[in-house]
Write a protein that holds these residues in place. Structure first.
Motif, PDB file in Angstrom:
ATOM      1  N   THR A   5       0.755   5.315   0.425  1.00 52.40           N
ATOM      2  CA  THR A   5      -0.116   6.430   0.776  1.00 52.40           C
ATOM      3  C   THR A   5       0.016   7.535  -0.263  1.00 52.40           C
ATOM      4  N   ASP A  41       4.781   4.947   3.526  1.00 53.80           N
ATOM      5  CA  ASP A  41       4.216   6.227   3.931  1.00 53.80           C
ATOM      6  C   ASP A  41       5.306   7.285   3.912  1.00 53.80           C
ATOM      7  N   THR A  96       2.932  -1.007   4.205  1.00 55.54           N
ATOM      8  CA  THR A  96       2.486   0.300   3.745  1.00 55.54           C
ATOM      9  C   THR A  96       3.690   1.219   3.629  1.00 55.54           C
ATOM     10  N   GLN A 105       1.287   0.953  -8.168  1.00 52.23           N
ATOM     11  CA  GLN A 105       0.448   1.670  -7.213  1.00 52.23           C
ATOM     12  C   GLN A 105       0.543   3.151  -7.507  1.00 52.23           C
ATOM     13  N   SER A 106      -0.587   3.830  -7.527  1.00 57.43           N
ATOM     14  CA  SER A 106      -0.619   5.290  -7.662  1.00 57.43           C
ATOM     15  C   SER A 106       0.188   5.785  -8.854  1.00 57.43           C
ATOM     16  N   THR A 125       0.856  -1.175   0.000  1.00 49.51           N
ATOM     17  CA  THR A 125       0.000   0.000   0.000  1.00 49.51           C
ATOM     18  C   THR A 125       0.894   1.226   0.000  1.00 49.51           C
TER      19      THR A 125
END
Length: 112
Positions: free
Chosen positions: A9, A83, A81, A62-63, A7
């Motif tokens: 952010t 971050d 994650t 991702q993103s 993940t």
């Protein structure tokens, strides 16, 4: 092992894109690696830009960014994650993995 569930952010993705823009990096991915997974201590992770992907790598998108993880380390990053933390004490990327404390010892000898 399929690609790890990473993940990222929004703040981390924005910062990574900003760095890539500043350094004029195009078509590179972000390599995430495990530095110290020995013993029962905390696991240290590292990140760097990389434009070389080998067949031993899992690629996670991702993103709008690509993250490269070596298959041998993918399990250790599954569920992690990425971050970007900015406070009075520190400013930088943090990789938070709830599973990191699970394995004690080095190598393939997993005790269940």
């Amino acid at each position: 092992m399929s690609a790890p569930a990473l993940t990222v952010t929004e703040s981390a993705a924005e910062q990574l894109k900003a760095i890539m823009d500043n350094q004029d990096l195009t078509d590179v991915g972000v390599r995430v690696f495990v530095r110290h997974a020995c013993g029962c201590g905390s696991v240290n992770y590292g990140m760097g830009f990389d434009d070389v992907v080998s067949e031993d790598d899992a690629v996670v998108e991702q993103s709008g960014l690509k993250f490269y993880v070596n298959n041998e380390e993918a399990q250790g990053l599954d569920g992690a994650t990425i971050d970007f933390v900015e406070n009075e004490m520190s400013r930088g990327f943090a990789i938070i993995n709830p599973n990191a404390g699970a394995g004690c010892g080095c190598g393939g000898g997993h005790h269940h």
